[in-house]
Design an enzyme around this catalytic site. Structure first.
Site, PDB file in Angstrom:
ATOM      1  N   ASP A   1       0.837  -1.197   0.000  1.00  0.00           N
ATOM      2  CA  ASP A   1       0.000   0.000   0.000  1.00  0.00           C
ATOM      3  C   ASP A   1       0.871   1.245   0.000  1.00  0.00           C
ATOM      4  O   ASP A   1       2.101   1.165   0.016  1.00  0.00           O
ATOM      5  CB  ASP A   1      -0.917   0.017   1.231  1.00  0.00           C
ATOM      6  CG  ASP A   1      -2.088  -0.932   1.114  1.00  0.00           C
ATOM      7  OD1 ASP A   1      -3.023  -0.606   0.366  1.00  0.00           O
ATOM      8  OD2 ASP A   1      -2.067  -1.997   1.767  1.00  0.00           O
TER       9      ASP A   1
ATOM     10  N   ASP B   1      -6.036   1.672   6.324  1.00  0.00           N
ATOM     11  CA  ASP B   1      -7.129   0.714   6.094  1.00  0.00           C
ATOM     12  C   ASP B   1      -6.691  -0.318   5.048  1.00  0.00           C
ATOM     13  O   ASP B   1      -7.142  -0.315   3.910  1.00  0.00           O
ATOM     14  CB  ASP B   1      -8.413   1.425   5.684  1.00  0.00           C
ATOM     15  CG  ASP B   1      -8.200   2.412   4.538  1.00  0.00           C
ATOM     16  OD1 ASP B   1      -7.040   2.723   4.215  1.00  0.00           O
ATOM     17  OD2 ASP B   1      -9.214   2.862   3.969  1.00  0.00           O
TER      18      ASP B   1
ATOM     19  N   TYR C   1       4.476   0.795  -1.735  1.00  0.00           N
ATOM     20  CA  TYR C   1       4.572   0.777  -3.194  1.00  0.00           C
ATOM     21  C   TYR C   1       5.936   1.222  -3.705  1.00  0.00           C
ATOM     22  O   TYR C   1       6.622   0.493  -4.431  1.00  0.00           O
ATOM     23  CB  TYR C   1       3.499   1.694  -3.807  1.00  0.00           C
ATOM     24  CG  TYR C   1       2.130   1.098  -3.890  1.00  0.00           C
ATOM     25  CD1 TYR C   1       1.901  -0.105  -4.556  1.00  0.00           C
ATOM     26  CD2 TYR C   1       1.020   1.760  -3.346  1.00  0.00           C
ATOM     27  CE1 TYR C   1       0.628  -0.648  -4.655  1.00  0.00           C
ATOM     28  CE2 TYR C   1      -0.252   1.233  -3.436  1.00  0.00           C
ATOM     29  CZ  TYR C   1      -0.445   0.027  -4.093  1.00  0.00           C
ATOM     30  OH  TYR C   1      -1.701  -0.510  -4.180  1.00  0.00           O
TER      31      TYR C   1
ATOM     32  N   ARG D   1     -14.076  -0.217   2.271  1.00  0.00           N
ATOM     33  CA  ARG D   1     -14.296   1.053   1.581  1.00  0.00           C
ATOM     34  C   ARG D   1     -15.548   1.086   0.719  1.00  0.00           C
ATOM     35  O   ARG D   1     -16.010   2.160   0.345  1.00  0.00           O
ATOM     36  CB  ARG D   1     -13.094   1.366   0.684  1.00  0.00           C
ATOM     37  CG  ARG D   1     -11.756   1.200   1.376  1.00  0.00           C
ATOM     38  CD  ARG D   1     -10.604   1.355   0.416  1.00  0.00           C
ATOM     39  NE  ARG D   1      -9.345   0.911   1.009  1.00  0.00           N
ATOM     40  CZ  ARG D   1      -8.161   1.154   0.505  1.00  0.00           C
ATOM     41  NH1 ARG D   1      -8.067   1.842  -0.604  1.00  0.00           N
ATOM     42  NH2 ARG D   1      -7.063   0.713   1.094  1.00  0.00           N
TER      43      ARG D   1
END
Length: 671
Positions: free
Chosen positions: A202, A208, A314, A502
């Site tokens: 991420d 989250d 990332y 989400r």
């Protein structure tokens, strides 16, 4: 009396019935007059008659000839007012007399308003932002009047762009309140997969985390494990929180700010797949052949307990995998082996999609970095690097697997659907393909295979114009509750389940998958009411994000006017009035008016249907082309940015973009 004479009334009625009436939308101009837009026709509305209507109103008008024999439209009946609930600013306030200005550049009318707020703790003053509701319309009630129903924010509030944009679309300002949550599925058996070295990938600031990956390879066959966070284990279908989540439908992501769909204690803690913490998960186990094909009949879903063995970032992963010398990330042997397999898998899947469907052009994401006071500091351009591709390919194949699973077992779910070309535009499609020398079979244009073959032709030949035109001649993607194809991805069914923290639709799909694999009581199948709410939420969330970006871009680009900075612009749209250009350096969408492009109005033609810019009937620019532009004006009231070309357009003389504006009677040939 004469006025009550039946014969006179009959004569008036006859005259009225003979009038030609048109129904359409009102379009205002900056000079007081307007037009009634009826399909492909426009009818002039005088300045006096424009005082009875607003831009965007749908009305019925009758046509009347003036003394010169020219027809104009006279508003007669209101069909649908453009304004209902709207954002406004306090223009004037004196005691209980309030005047507001609508936050819309096309509406100049100032409205009287009554303060009918239930909560009047915030004292109103000039310049404050408010929400109003239209109470009276001049075409119906002989005057415009509104009720002031909500205070939004103070005129000097630094959070104005976010607060106003959210409330404009009646979106919440905060996430649902935290509470104590208990796990509700202790009775369901779960596989223990904690020893498998799952990892999350991420952004650095992401809390989250809702997906973790693990992969194996046996011979030439890959086995991908996608573990997804399990909020439905904490949120029962009949709970108030579930009802609230269904109405919100999505987490809201704005520049510099996010508003989760679920309470943060769930989205960022209990359900988030944090490193080295046990978490309940729904896991998809998929078999992928050596050529990249998903073996759908071998897909297995299971309830499990997993433990992420690391939160990877990332850019750190990409630096390492791309061999950048300064890379600080040094994975252990297990993680290294996983990343190497994931890269191999990604290349296989990317090749498969590039030959069976069509891959996506590598367009960057633009991340807004804000200062402590909320102002925009700078914009980071994030290109689609190898780590992003890994996650993208894993999520796509996982959602294809879920689409097939739900279609086969339940014939129901929340499906992402895209049906390719809009066949109502068949003639334009055929004309385009012939002009661009693209081979095609006309009787197969509505098929998934032919649509993707055409898209591959555009990509393989670097034909950005054809790619851009295809986008304008295709159907919009939508959500559906029955199985359906996703042409852009080249698959028969596509159902997302990988972001339940989400997206409420993913929570729905989780419950449906669980009902099959765990033999639980079947949940309520999604219906058209839920679908309508979700589609509307998706639309309003995107508009709120766009509005905040526009607001920040105006502030960000204003200093570039004096610097005369040259940007690389990608031609995004061509209309009669000018060109929309996307600035590659920062992602801003700017507008280049026709008047900024040349001084010779008779030589330049803008063709909106084909997306071309013609000089003396020769095409010099078209959709997808790049050109150098500079920002010459920003309007903070309308959040708009005006640009001008840096270099001559087709050899024509450029006007001085900084000279005082002069109204001209003609704007050249535009069609």
């Amino acid at each position: 009396m004469l006025f009550d004479d039946p014969a006179l009334r009959q004569l008036k009625s006859a005259f009225s019935s003979e009038k030609v009436r048109k129904e359409g939308f009102v379009k205002a101009t900056d000079r007081g007059f307007g037009f009634l837009e009826v399909e492909k026709d426009s009818f002039f509305i005088t300045p006096d008659d424009m005082k009875k209507v607003m831009s965007g109103d749908r009305i019925v008008a009758y046509l009347e000839d003036d003394r010169n024999g020219k027809s104009h439209a006279v508003p007669e009946k209101l069909v649908t007012p453009y304004l209902d609930r709207f954002v406004a600013r306090i223009d004037h306030i004196a005691g209980d007399k309030i005047t507001v200005s609508v936050d819309n550049p096309a509406i100049k009318t100032k409205l009287r308003a009554d303060d009918v707020r239930k909560d009047k703790s915030s004292k109103l003053k000039h310049g404050d932002w408010v929400i109003c509701k239209l109470k009276k319309h001049a075409l119906k009630d002989n005057c415009f009047f509104a009720n002031l129903i909500e205070f939004v924010c103070d005129r000097d509030d630094p959070k104005t762009p976010w607060t106003v944009s959210l409330r404009r679309y009646d979106l919440p300002l905060v996430e649902p309140a935290d509470a104590k949550f208990n796990f509700l599925e202790e009775n369901l058996e779960r596989e223990d997969l904690r020893e498998l070295p799952f990892v999350t990938i991420d952004s650095a600031h992401t809390e989250d985390m809702d997906d973790a990956l693990y992969i194996e390879k046996n011979g030439d066959t890959f086995t991908l494990y996608t573990a997804i966070a399990d909020p439905t284990g904490y949120v029962s279908e009949d709970s108030e929180l579930n009802e609230l989540a269904s109405k919100r439908s999505f987490s809201i992501y704005l520049p510099g700010r996010d508003i989760p769909m679920l309470p943060r204690v769930l989205s960022q803690d209990l359900c988030s797949l944090r490193a080295n913490e046990d978490r309940p998960a729904l896991v998809g186990i998929m078999t992928i052949k050596a050529d990249g094909e998903l073996v759908t009949e071998k897909t297995r879903f299971t309830l499990a307990t997993i433990k992420s063995h690391g939160k990877l970032i990332y850019n750190d992963v990409s630096d390492y995998l791309e061999g950048i010398e300064e890379a600080s990330f040094k994975p252990d042997d297990v993680t290294k082996a996983q990343l190497e397999l994931l890269v191999e898998f990604t290349k296989v899947r990317d090749h498969y999609r590039s030959t069976h469907a069509a891959t996506f052009k590598n367009r960057p994401d633009y991340e807004f970095i804000l200062k402590d006071n909320g102002a925009l500091d700078h914009i980071e351009v994030n290109h689609r690097r190898i780590a992003n591709q890994i996650v993208e390919e894993c999520m796509i194949v996982s959602n294809v697997a879920a689409g097939s699973f739900l279609s086969e077992n339940l014939k129901s779910g929340i499906f992402n659907i895209h049906r390719g070309f809009d066949m109502k535009k068949r003639r334009d499609i055929v004309e385009l393909l012939n002009k661009e020398n693209c081979p095609f079979e006309e009787d197969k244009l509505d098929t998934l295979s032919e649509y993707n073959r055409i898209r591959r032709f555009a990509l393989d030949n670097n034909n950005d114009y054809l790619d851009s035109r295809i986008r304008k001649l295709q159907e919009f993607s939508e959500m559906g509750i029955a199985p359906g194809p996703h042409y852009a991805l080249g698959v028969e069914n596509y159902a997302t389940w990988t972001s339940p923290i989400r997206k409420y639709g993913d929570m729905v799909n989780h419950r449906l998958i669980k009902s099959v694999i765990a033999s639980t009581v079947s949940p309520k199948l999604p219906d058209e009411t839920l679908l309508k709410i979700m589609n509307e939420s998706k639309r309003t969330n995107r508009m709120a994000e766009r509005d905040v970006r526009d607001w920040l871009y105006v502030e960000f680009l204003e200093p570039e006017i004096e610097k005369k900075t040259a940007f690389t612009g990608l031609i995004f749209d061509v209309s009669r009035g000018g060109i929309k250009v996307l600035l590659e350096e920062n992602g801003a969408m700017v507008f280049m008016p026709y008047s900024m492009m040349c001084t010779d109005n008779e030589s330049l033609t803008l063709v909106s249907d084909s997306g071309c810019v013609l000089v003396k009937n020769e095409c010099v620019y078209r959709l997808g082309d790049k050109m150098k532009v500079k920002v010459v004006e920003v309007n903070k009231a309308t959040r708009s940015i005006i640009a001008a070309p840096v270099e001559s357009v087709g050899g024509l003389m450029l006007p001085d973009p900084y000279a005082p504006k002069v109204q001209t009677k003609t704007q050249g040939r535009r069609r």
